[in-house]
Each structure stands twice: as structure tokens, then as C-alpha cells.
Scaffold this active site. Structure first.
Site, mmCIF file in Angstrom:
data_model
loop_
_atom_site.group_PDB
_atom_site.id
_atom_site.type_symbol
_atom_site.label_atom_id
_atom_site.label_comp_id
_atom_site.label_asym_id
_atom_site.label_seq_id
_atom_site.Cartn_x
_atom_site.Cartn_y
_atom_site.Cartn_z
ATOM 1 N NE ARG A 145 -7.204 4.891 5.058
ATOM 2 C CZ ARG A 145 -6.513 5.830 5.685
ATOM 3 N NH1 ARG A 145 -6.900 6.222 6.872
ATOM 4 N NH2 ARG A 145 -5.458 6.368 5.145
ATOM 5 C CG ASP A 189 3.115 0.912 9.737
ATOM 6 O OD1 ASP A 189 2.727 1.784 10.538
ATOM 7 O OD2 ASP A 189 3.491 1.178 8.574
ATOM 8 N NE ARG A 211 1.107 9.899 10.396
ATOM 9 C CZ ARG A 211 0.612 8.951 9.608
ATOM 10 N NH1 ARG A 211 -0.617 8.539 9.779
ATOM 11 N NH2 ARG A 211 1.356 8.413 8.655
ATOM 12 C CE LYS A 220 -1.719 1.589 4.064
ATOM 13 N NZ LYS A 220 -1.552 2.995 4.451
ATOM 14 C CG ASN A 221 2.210 2.816 3.655
ATOM 15 O OD1 ASN A 221 1.044 3.185 3.441
ATOM 16 N ND2 ASN A 221 2.637 2.512 4.863
ATOM 17 C CB CYS A 237 -4.327 11.009 11.788
ATOM 18 S SG CYS A 237 -2.852 10.050 11.965
#
Ligand code: EPU
Length: 420
Positions: free
Chosen positions: A398, A306, A123, A22-23, A118
Site C-alpha cells: 500500500r 509515521d 480515527r 503516497k499521502n 482501523c
């Protein structure tokens, strides 16, 4: 809003295919803004974040061709029509702040909404902005937007911390700048290295990606290319913890140890057996209880933030006490109170969580406010007695494609239902 129902169901067995990262994919999509020629990405994960960023890129004039049910996307930025990334888009997806570097690099102008804080922390984006200023951009903040403009010139930039997003934004901004840019204390994550590899294939002159110092020599233009998105190491690590929690043996297809060496070391210290196979990585629970181990998150090649929530879910059932230290984000233990509702014994003090392993946990309705926290609750639910209902699963969509299908294929009892 959908929920996921999961029941404790004993050992797992089978294979789980790991999707494209994803990233990495999101930053590659932003990089398509740098060339007039199309950038074609293969192994694109089918995720709502990819769809959201596609909508933003289309609003800037990028044409997107979809093949292979969305697994291959071709981005053509030959005719950019806007340099405005609207708040409505950026607030949904922080990675969209990474259109800033490519936009100013290509057009000399960008107006991009500030992403705001968030759930996992404040961040900030100060490293991105001071980096652009060093490259000669005029940067102003007005009404919640970053207005950046100017022709960029190479410079030496040293980040106070190896930020993934800032390294990637500045690398993209500098590939078309005049002269040489040196980025010190750069992020070394495989995602950042993969982005550099794609830019190099497009004609960029970048040395040292994947190390602490990167040198970018500006070129006049970038061409198109076709690039395969690397394996998602966080999805890989997530599914590696599944047999660590529910027992059994799972082979993660496409998995590579070098993407997650520090994590694999900790998994083995806890007692899991990891084998490199022709197809990926196999993880086997030896039976009995795992051993509690301590973990501190760190930038790559350290233990990834993560995967901290998933590892915590695993430690909830281990024998002994483990201390988990979160050093990247200031508020990334939101899963702890929810795990406690399921019977875990966890104390949180600042950036440290102390987990006293328990023999049993019980299913409960739970809710999480970010992607990795949500998946940790599903994993815990796979070994808890009874039923766990995880609410607000839009976070999961997501970042995890076909999660229920992948887990039920290895024996988990999991389904998506209408929720609260
Ligand atoms: N930071 C600053 N100023 C900046 C930039 C970062 O103070 O200008 C701080 C952050 O507040 C944070 C730390 O530096 O405390 C690290 O942030 P970093 O910039 O490295 O993170 P990011 O680029 O915002 C990416 C991933 C995250 C992942 C982190 C760390 C994407 C889209 N996101 O975020 O992924 O946790 O790197 O590896 O690439 C996720 O996938 O669930 C996720 C949150």
C-alpha cells in the site's frame, strides 16, 4: 498471501530513489473532482492505494489516462456520474474519505461511507463533519454513510487538533464556496501545503498553506493543471533508518532535510551522520552502537508518527534506554510485541514505549497490522541474526513501491516468497 524474507547481512552501501508521496498523491487525486478540466499528476508512486482510489474515482465518473507505466496519471472529471463513495472502497483506504470535500464543493451533494476505525486507532471524522456544517452543508449520518448536501458559504473554522485529513477535506470543500473561509489550527504538513499549491495552480485563492491559519477565498471554477507529486518524506525517513540499523551508508535520492527536520535532528542525536548532497540526503553510520534518544511524535514540524515504528526498530539496537511517546494515535505500538519476539527489550504502557537497547536480536516469523509497523520489522530483520519472515505484506504494498528491489540494491538480503 506474500511474505518477505530478510536476513541480517551487514552494512549497506548505495543509493535509494525516493518515490512520490503516497499521502499527497491520494489527496491530489481526490482534488481532481473539483474541476471539469483534467488534472495530470506526475511522479505518481506505483502503489496499491493509488490503484484502489483510482477504482473509486472511476466509479464516480472520473476518466483516468495512464502514461509512463502509471508514473503519470491524468484525471478527467468533466462528467461526474455519481456522488456515492461505497463502503467497499472506503473501508480499504481511509484517504478515500477525502472525496467528500471535493464532491460536495463541486456538485453540492456527496454520500460517502464512514471509514470506521482501523488498527492504529479510532480515527474519528468529527472535525471533517463539523467543518462542513460550518460551511453550511446539511450533514446526516444514515446506515454508515455521511450524506452531505447544500451550497457552501465561507466560514471561520477552528480545528481542536491540526488534523491532516480534515484540513485537506475542508480546504477542498471551500475553494469553490461563496465567500471567504478561514481555517484555524490547520495542519502544516508538507502534504497539505502541496495540495494547496496544486489547487492554487488550478485557480484557487488560498493564502497561508503550511501555517496555522489558512484563508480560502472562493472562486467560481477551477481549471486543469499538471502537478508533480512531492518526495515521500515517510519513505525517505524509512530508508534513512536502514543504515542506522544495518550499518553502512545510504544516499536517498530526492531527499530534503526540510521535509523531516525534527526527525533528522533525532537521527543525528543518536549518532548518525547526515549530509545534504546534490542528489538528496546521505546517511552514514559511524560504526559501533548508536546512542539511545527519546522521541515524542507531534504534528508537523514535529517528529512524524509515521516514522515512530522505524525509529523504534533502530532504538532496539542502541546503547541505553529510549522513551518513545506516541501522541497522535492511541494504538500505534503493534510492532512492539513483534520486535520483542525478535529479542528486543521493550515495555509499553499506554502511549509510551520504553526501549532498552540490546546488542543482538534474532530473526523470527512476525506479522504486523499496519504499513509502518510492517516496514519496521523488515528493518529490524536486516540486523537480526538469521532469518525474519514478515507476513501479511499487503500492507507494505500500500505504501512502499519496489521495497525489496530498493533494499537489495544497497546490499540487503531480502526476497518475496509465498507466505501464510
Ligand atoms: N482526529 C479526530 N477527529 C477528526 C480527525 C482526526 O479526532 O475528525 C484525530 C485522529 O483520530 C488522530 C489525530 O486526530 O488521533 C490525527 O489525525 P489526522 O486527521 O491528522 O490523520 P489522518 O488525516 O487520518 C494522515 C495520514 C496518516 C498520518 C496522519 C498524521 C493520510 C492518508 N494519512 O491521517 O498516514 O499518520 O495524517 O500525520 O494522509 C500512514 O501513511 O501510514 C498514515 C497512517
Amino acid at each position: 498471501m506474500d511474505s518477505i524474507l530478510v536476513k541480517g547481512n551487514g552494512p549497506l552501501k548505495g543509493q535509494i530513489p525516493i518515490a512520490g508521496a503516497k499521502n499527497t498523491c491520494l489527496k491530489l487525486m481526490c482534488a481532481s473532482l473539483l474541476s471539469e478540466e483534467p488534472l495530470t499528476l506526475t511522479n505518481v508512486p506505483r502503489l496499491s492505494d493509488v490503484a484502489t482510489l483510482s477504482t473509486l474515482l472511476e466509479s464516480l465518473g472520473v476518466e483516468i489516462g495512464r502514461l509512463n507505466e502509471g508514473g503519470t496519471l491524468a484525471f478527467s472529471a468533466s462528467n461526474l456520474t455519481s456522488h456515492l463513495a461505497h463502503y467497499d472502497m472506503v473501508r480499504k483506504l481511509r484517504a478515500s474519505f477525502n472525496v467528500l470535500g471535493p464532491l460536495i464543493g463541486r456538485t453540492g451533494e456527496a454520500v460517502v461511507s464512514l471509514p470506521g476505525g482501523c488498527a492504529i486507532g479510532a480515527r474519528a471524522v468529527d472535525f471533517h463533519l463539523t467543518g462542513l456544517e460550518k460551511l453550511g452543508a446539511k450533514v446526516e449520518l444514515k446506515d454508515g454513510y455521511v450524506h452531505a448536501s447544500g451550497d457552501l458559504k465561507g466560514a471561520e473554522i477552528e480545528f481542536p487538533f491540526p488534523s491532516v485529513g480534515a484540513t485537506e477535506n475542508i480546504m477542498c470543500a471551500s475553494v469553490l464556496a461563496k465567500g471567504t473561509t478561514v481555517i484555524k489550527n490547520a495542519a502544516r504538513e508538507p502534504d497539505t501545503k502541496a495540495l494547496a499549491d496544486c489547487l492554487i495552480a488550478m485557480g484557487a485563492d488560498i493564502e497561508g498553506a503550511g501555517t496555522e491559519t489558512m484563508v480560502v477565498r472562493g472562486v467560481d471554477r477551477l481549471r486543469g493543471t499538471t502537478h508533480r507529486v512531492i518526495t515521500d518524506r515517510i519513505e525517505l525517513g524509512t530508508y534513512m533508518t536502514a543504515p542506522g540499523i544495518a550499518g553502512g551508508e545510504v544516499e536517498c535520492l530526492g531527499g530534503r532535510r526540510d521535509l523531516l527536520a525534527a526527525f533528522c535532528d533525532k537521527m543525528e542525536e543518536a549518532g548518525l551522520e547526515i549530509t545534504e548532497t546534490d542528489l538528496g540526503l546521505k546517511v552514514r553510520h559511524p560504526g559501533g552502537r548508536l546512542k539511545a534518544v527519546d522521541v515524542a511524535t507531534a504534528p508537523f514540524p514535529g517528529f512524524p508518527t509515521d516514522l515512530q515504528a522505524q525509529f523504534m526498530a533502530m532504538m532496539c539496537f542502541a546503547e541505553g534506554t529510549s522513551v518513545l511517546e506516541e501522541t497522535i494515535f492511541e494504538n500505534r505500538f503493534m510492532h512492539a510485541p513483534e520486535l520483542i519476539r525478535m529479542g528486543a527489550n521493550i515495555e509499553v504502557a499506554g502511549g509510551t514505549a520504553t526501549v532498552h537497547g540490546v546488542e543482538k536480536m534474532k530473526g523470527a516469523p512476525v506479522m504486523a497490522t499496519d504499513l509502518r509497523a510492517s516496514v519496521s520489522l523488515i528493518l529490524a530483520g536486516m540486523a537480526a541474526e538469521g532469518e525474519t519472515q514478515v507476513n501479511r505484506v499487503y500492507h507494505l504494498d500500500r505504501g512502499y513501491e519496489r521495497l525489496e528491489e530498493k533494499l537489495s540494491n544497497v546490499g540487503a538480503l531480502i526476497e518475496r516468497v509465498d507466505g501464510v
